[in-house]
Design a protein around this motif. Structure first.
Motif, PDB file in Angstrom:
ATOM      1  N   THR A 190      53.861  42.232  30.776  1.00  0.00           N
ATOM      2  CA  THR A 190      54.175  41.462  31.998  1.00  0.00           C
ATOM      3  C   THR A 190      53.342  40.195  32.070  1.00  0.00           C
ATOM      4  N   LEU A 191      52.047  40.306  31.708  1.00  0.00           N
ATOM      5  CA  LEU A 191      51.161  39.140  31.702  1.00  0.00           C
ATOM      6  C   LEU A 191      51.662  38.089  30.720  1.00  0.00           C
ATOM      7  N   SER A 192      52.099  38.517  29.542  1.00  0.00           N
ATOM      8  CA  SER A 192      52.624  37.576  28.540  1.00  0.00           C
ATOM      9  C   SER A 192      53.867  36.852  29.056  1.00  0.00           C
ATOM     10  N   LEU A 193      54.756  37.630  29.722  1.00  0.00           N
ATOM     11  CA  LEU A 193      55.969  37.024  30.272  1.00  0.00           C
ATOM     12  C   LEU A 193      55.633  35.977  31.335  1.00  0.00           C
ATOM     13  N   ILE A 194      54.661  36.329  32.197  1.00  0.00           N
ATOM     14  CA  ILE A 194      54.266  35.379  33.248  1.00  0.00           C
ATOM     15  C   ILE A 194      53.671  34.120  32.634  1.00  0.00           C
ATOM     16  N   CYS A 195      52.861  34.285  31.580  1.00  0.00           N
ATOM     17  CA  CYS A 195      52.262  33.118  30.906  1.00  0.00           C
ATOM     18  C   CYS A 195      53.347  32.200  30.338  1.00  0.00           C
ATOM     19  N   ILE A 196      54.386  32.798  29.759  1.00  0.00           N
ATOM     20  CA  ILE A 196      55.494  31.993  29.208  1.00  0.00           C
ATOM     21  C   ILE A 196      56.221  31.251  30.324  1.00  0.00           C
ATOM     22  N   LEU A 197      56.433  31.941  31.458  1.00  0.00           N
ATOM     23  CA  LEU A 197      57.092  31.296  32.595  1.00  0.00           C
ATOM     24  C   LEU A 197      56.265  30.137  33.144  1.00  0.00           C
ATOM     25  N   LEU A 198      54.932  30.305  33.127  1.00  0.00           N
ATOM     26  CA  LEU A 198      54.059  29.222  33.590  1.00  0.00           C
ATOM     27  C   LEU A 198      54.249  27.951  32.768  1.00  0.00           C
ATOM     28  N   VAL A 199      54.359  28.103  31.452  1.00  0.00           N
ATOM     29  CA  VAL A 199      54.555  26.947  30.566  1.00  0.00           C
ATOM     30  C   VAL A 199      55.934  26.330  30.803  1.00  0.00           C
ATOM     31  N   LEU A 200      56.931  27.179  31.019  1.00  0.00           N
ATOM     32  CA  LEU A 200      58.283  26.664  31.248  1.00  0.00           C
ATOM     33  C   LEU A 200      58.377  25.890  32.557  1.00  0.00           C
ATOM     34  N   VAL A 201      57.636  26.351  33.578  1.00  0.00           N
ATOM     35  CA  VAL A 201      57.676  25.686  34.887  1.00  0.00           C
ATOM     36  C   VAL A 201      56.933  24.358  34.854  1.00  0.00           C
ATOM     37  N   ASP A 202      55.736  24.340  34.245  1.00  0.00           N
ATOM     38  CA  ASP A 202      54.926  23.111  34.166  1.00  0.00           C
ATOM     39  C   ASP A 202      54.184  23.145  32.834  1.00  0.00           C
TER      40      ASP A 202
END
Length: 546
Positions: free
Chosen positions: A44-56
């Motif tokens: 879940t942490l890895s997925l959130i980290c990827i989403l963070l990069v995609l957002v900004d």
């Protein structure tokens, strides 16, 4: 922010689970190994980290990188302390996540550079310009913007081709880059316009002076063995804006560029300068120009325009020759707008051609019934702009109007200026000849103020020469001007033309013009511009009295 908080919660939970000595966790009747819970949280942490990069991709990458490294460090520390490799799957997940983050970041960085760069010059594009200048304004920084344009770039593209134009703009950008400091930035705004953001330092104006000039350059185009070298003139002009805080809420990247473009436009009217610094007077002038353009568009759409007619008389007997058609504008509040306000603005665009169309059609429709119902013969004289006169198909347009309105060609007179021969002399002459063949009269307006050669004038089938008002203003007191007017009248007669003097305001001027054999008079002394009804009534008059 929400994703960051979720990531931190996952990280704390993973750390807590990693420190727990319980091998299993009970969820009701469900018994889950601790390693499974930790794996789910790590994923879940890895997925959130990827989403963070995609957002900004910039700030999100920094946060995700820190969280990923903390999670990896925590797992590694747990493996060392527990002397166990049970957390190895989580470690692999984190490494894969880190590689994914770096890949996504690299892709977005490359895409961002591509979106902010001009592919021809390698400099920033319009989007990059907006970004950089907006950042300077928000940070309350002083800066200078210079807008540089390649003169006659469209003509160059038309003659030599787009590939040549691209090579020329690249050459200009490379030339301008030689005067930039490390912090200065260049942008390509449109096809022929470049902008430079100068940071505070050495005077941008002085630096530009060393490079803004016309020079002959050689441009290479083609590939491999098919390279072609072409010599042309590279001519640049620049408009400069000095921007200093405090900035009000109206100051934007677009407004600064507009000011620079306004200064750039002013250089086209300066024969000895190619660099112009923006000032508020230019802005006021530009605003008035835009107001005038808007007025013309509204007037054409909502019928604010109307016509008045100034009578023309024979000099000897004061018999009616005809009328010169003049355009006026009445706004909805009944205020009358001086033509000097909107005509110059219209002449700088194709709006003047629409005004010409309106005047021609309206005058012919109004006077056709008058001509059909009166025995007196007279001429309706209509001014036509240089743009209209040098446009292809103008003679055909007149023929169509004559047919539609049933207006007699021999009663129509088209007034042109000497400037009509400056842009497209061949087309203008062809239109003049075609109109004369139809029977339409041609008058040369403002004679003596242009630059048409005598030889060219002698070859044109003109019926009437109009002496400009400025030549007769001092005719009573200035012998030199009197001799000049006499020469113009003599030249007109030598060309088998009749001659009319416009702007006559005094009886003494009439006496002198009569003495010098001027054929016709037009001016306030014998008749001011009148509306159509008064002009129609005048057509039936026999005598006007001297």
């Amino acid at each position: 922010m929400l994703l960051t908080l979720l990531a931190i919660c996952c990280l704390i939970t993973v750390s807590y689970k990693g420190q727990s000595h319980d091998s299993f966790f009970l969820f009701g009747l469900l018994k889950l190994p601790a390693s499974t819970i930790s794996g789910i949280l790590s994923g879940t942490l890895s997925l959130i980290c990827i989403l963070l990069v995609l957002v900004d991709y910039k700030n999100g990458f920094k946060i995700a990188l820190v969280l990923n490294l903390l999670a990896t460090t925590n797992l590694l520390f747990g493996m060392i302390m527990m002397h166990s490799i049970i957390s190895m799957p989580g470690m692999v997940t984190n490494i894969v996540s880190l590689i994914t983050l770096l890949t996504i970041y690299g892709f977005y960085k490359k895409l961002s550079i591509s979106n902010l760069s001009d592919y021809i010059t390698g400099q920033g594009n319009r989007r990059s310009y907006v970004k950089e200048v907006t950042e300077h304004i928000e940070a309350r920084k002083s800066f200078t913007i210079a807008c540089i344009e390649l003169e006659d770039f469209k003509h160059t593209n038309d003659v030599y081709g787009i590939q040549f134009g691209d090579a020329l703009i690249k050459l200009a950008a490379d030339k301008l880059a030689t005067i930039l400091d490390k912090k200065d930035k260049m942008f390509r705004i449109t096809g022929s316009k470049l902008a430079i953001l100068f940071e505070p330092g050495e005077s941008p104006e002085e630096r530009l002076k060393s490079i803004i000039a016309s020079e002959t350059v050689t441009v290479s185009t083609g590939f491999g063995d098919n390279i072609t070298e072409t010599t042309c003139t590279l001519s640049l002009g620049a408009g400069i804006v000095y921007a200093h805080p405090p900035y009000n809420f109206t100051k934007t990247a677009s407004s600064v560029l507009h000011e620079a473009e306004t200064a750039l436009a002013a250089t086209r009217n300066l024969s000895d300068k190619r660099i112009c610094i923006f000032n508020e007077n230019m802005e006021n002038s530009d605003i008035k120009h835009r107001e005038a353009e808007f007025l013309v568009k509204e007037s054409l759409k909502n019928n604010y325009f109307y016509l008045v007619y100034q009578p023309q008389f024979t000099t000897d007997e004061k018999k009616l020759r005809g009328f010169e058609t003049l355009i006026r504008c009445r706004k909805p509040d009944c205020s009358i707008v001086n033509p000097n306000f909107f005509i110059p603005a219209a002449e700088k665009s194709n709006l003047i051609m629409k005004i010409d169309d309106f005047v021609l059609a309206t005058a012919m429709k109004e006077f056709q019934p008058v001509l059909a119902n009166t025995e007196n013969d007279f001429v309706i004289s209509i001014n036509v702009s240089a743009k209209t006169m040098c446009s292809k198909g103008f003679a055909h347009k007149i023929k169509k109007l004559l047919d539609e309105t049933h207006f007699p060609a021999e009663n129509l007179e088209i007034e042109i200026t000497e400037y009509s021969f400056a842009e497209s002399p061949d087309t203008t002459i062809a239109n003049v000849i075609a109109l004369r063949d139809m029977g339409v009269h041609i008058a040369l307006d403002d004679f003596g103020t242009g630059y048409t050669s005598i030889k060219q004038l002698m070859s044109l089938p003109i019926n009437l020469l109009k002496i400009d008002k400025t030549l007769i203003d001092d005719i009573e007191t200035n012998q030199t001007m009197r001799d000049m007017v006499d020469s113009v009248i003599y030249m007109g007669h030598l060309m088998n033309c009749e001659v009319i003097s416009e702007g006559v305001e005094k009886e003494d001027q009439i006496d002198i013009l009569r003495e010098h054999k001027c054929d016709f008079i037009q001016g306030f002394v014998w008749g001011k511009p009148i509306d159509f009804e008064d002009a129609k009534n005048m057509c039936s008059q026999e005598e006007f009295g001297l």
